[in-house]
Scaffold this active site. Structure first.
Site, PDB file in Angstrom:
ATOM      1  N   SER A   1      11.052  -5.004  26.125  1.00  0.00           N
ATOM      2  CA  SER A   1      11.730  -5.431  24.985  1.00  0.00           C
ATOM      3  C   SER A   1      12.526  -3.952  24.521  1.00  0.00           C
ATOM      4  CB  SER A   1      10.435  -5.799  23.629  1.00  0.00           C
ATOM      5  OG  SER A   1      11.401  -6.653  22.853  1.00  0.00           O
TER       6      SER A   1
ATOM      7  N   SER B   1      12.082  -9.414  18.404  1.00  0.00           N
ATOM      8  CA  SER B   1      12.749  -9.477  19.277  1.00  0.00           C
ATOM      9  C   SER B   1      13.259 -10.396  19.782  1.00  0.00           C
ATOM     10  CB  SER B   1      11.717  -9.072  20.018  1.00  0.00           C
ATOM     11  OG  SER B   1      11.712  -7.366  19.797  1.00  0.00           O
TER      12      SER B   1
ATOM     13  N   LYS C   1      16.570 -10.696  21.406  1.00  0.00           N
ATOM     14  CA  LYS C   1      17.275 -11.213  22.141  1.00  0.00           C
ATOM     15  C   LYS C   1      17.847 -11.526  23.479  1.00  0.00           C
ATOM     16  CE  LYS C   1      15.003  -5.943  22.223  1.00  0.00           C
ATOM     17  NZ  LYS C   1      13.350  -5.456  21.536  1.00  0.00           N
TER      18      LYS C   1
END
Length: 338
Positions: free
Chosen positions: A173, A115, A118
Site C-alpha cells: 500500500s 488506501s 488505490k
C-alpha cells in the site's frame, strides 16, 4: 481473460488522455455538479439517470444498453446484514448479466476510502498502459513525509517498471508508489487525479470525489461502498490487477539512483491471504485492497470465489472500529455467498 479496453493507446510522459469528444466532456462537467457540495448520500435512481444520459451521449448511434445493465442495484438501507457492525457493507456477484445483491448495509453512505483509493488509481493506470514493462524513474514527489503514511520504500532517482510500481502500490500500500503511478500515467499528480474523477463519472460512481491517488485524509476525498463496487467491477476485468492483488509476496528487481541492481520484499496487507484470518470454507479470496485512517476506520474491499461453482463476488466493508472487527464483519459478509 480479455481486457475491457483492448484498444488503449500508450500514454506519453507528461500528457493526459481524453476519452471522448468535446460535447460529451461538456455533458460530464455539467452532470458532475462542479463546485457544488454533495449531500451525505446520493439518490441511486438519480445517479443512474445521470449516467444513462452520459451513456446515451457517448453511444447514441450504437443503440447501447443502459448504464445499469449488468450491475447490481442495492436498496438504500440494510438487507440481509443485521449482524454487520461496521458503518457500511456490500456484497454482490461479479460477472453476471443480472446480478442481485446478496447483502448490504448503507451502500450509498459517504465514507472516506483511505488506501482503497488505490483501486481507482490502478484502474486509471491499467486503462492507459498496454505494456506494463515500461520503466519510470521515481521523482522527489514520491517522498511523502506524512506521519503514518504507508510506503513501498522507493526512492527518488530509482527506476522501476509500471508493473513493479503497481505491486508497490497495491501490496504494501505504498503511497510513494501511488504518486509514481500517477506521474508515470498522466505526467503529474493533478492530471492523474482529474482522470480519476472523470473515470469515476464514466463508470457511474457519482458519489465519489478524489483529491489524491493514495487516500491520505482530506475532507474532499470521499466515496461510497457502492462506488467502490463499481470500481472493483471494472478493475477486476484486468488480468494484471487480479494477478497483483492475488499475490502474497513480491520481490521487485529494479535500479537504484546510481543504476545499480536493487531489490526488496513486499507483502500483501490482507489478513486472509497472509493466513492470519481463516477464510470461510468453500470460498477463495481472490485479492483486493485494505484501507485504514483515523477518519476512514478499518476498510477492506476484495473479490471472493465460490470454489464449488467458480462464481465470483465483490465484497466491501467500510469503517469498522478495529481490525479484528473488520475481518469479523467481512467473514460474516462473504459467508453469505456460500
Amino acid at each position: 481473460m480479455t481486457k475491457l479496453f483492448s484498444d488503449k493507446k500508450k500514454i506519453r510522459s507528461g500528457g493526459g488522455h481524453i476519452h471522448m469528444a468535446l460535447p460529451v466532456l461538456l455533458c460530464l462537467l455539467t452532470l458532475s455538479g462542479c463546485g457544488q457540495k454533495l449531500e451525505q448520500k446520493y439518490d441511486a435512481d438519480m445517479g443512474l439517470m445521470r449516467m444513462n444520459s452520459i451513456n446515451m451521449a457517448m453511444t447514441e448511434t450504437s443503440h447501447a444498453d443502459g448504464f445499469s445493465v449488468g450491475l447490481a442495484l442495492p436498496g438504500e438501507t440494510t438487507f440481509n446484514a443485521d449482524e454487520i457492525t461496521a458503518q457500511a457493507a456490500l456484497i454482490v456477484p461479479f460477472g453476471q448479466e443480472d446480478p442481485q445483491p446478496v447483502a448490504y448495509k448503507n451502500p450509498y453512505v459517504r465514507t472516506y476510502p483511505a488506501s482503497i483509493t488505490k483501486v481507482m488509481s490502478a484502474l486509471v493506470c491499467l486503462r492507459h498502459f498496454d505494456d506494463l514493462q515500461q520503466e519510470f524513474t521515481v521523482t522527489k514527489n514520491s517522498d511523502i513525509n506524512v506521519s503514518g503514511s504507508s510506503k513501498a520504500w522507493i526512492r527518488p532517482g530509482e527506476t522501476l517498471t509500471i508493473e513493479d510500481l503497481l505491486y508497490g502500490m497495491l501490496l504494501p500500500s505504498g503511497n510513494d508508489a501511488a504518486v509514481a503511478i500517477a506521474e508515470a500515467t498522466c505526467g503529474s499528480v493533478d492530471a492523474f487525479v482529474d482522470e480519476m474523477n472523470q473515470t469515476a463519472l464514466e463508470i457511474g460512481a457519482t458519489g465519489t470525489h478524489f483529491v489524491n491517488p493514495h487516500g491520505l485524509p482530506d475532507d474532499n476525498h470521499y466515496t461510497t461502498p457502492y462506488d467502490i463496487y463499481l470500481t472493483m467491477n471494472e478493475v477486476m476485468k484486468y488480468d494484471a490487477f487480479r494477478k497483483i492483488v492475488g499475490t502474497v509476496n513480491y520481490s521487485p528487481s529494479y535500479k537504484d539512483s546510481n543504476g545499480m541492481p536493487k531489490t526488496q520484499n513486499w507483502s500483501v496487507t490482507n489478513r486472509y491471504m497472509l493466513g492470519e484470518v481463516e477464510t470461510p470454507e468453500g470460498l477463495k479470496v481472490l485479492g483486493g485492497k485494505t484501507g485504514t485512517t483515523n477518519a476512514a476506520g478499518y476498510c477492506l474491499t476484495m473479490g471472493v470465489q465460490k470454489t464449488s461453482t467458480g462464481e465470483e463476488y465483490i465484497s466491501t466493508v467500510m469503517k469498522a472500529e478495529t481490525k479484528d472487527e473488520l475481518y469479523k464483519n467481512m467473514t460474516n459478509l462473504i459467508s453469505k455467498a456460500r
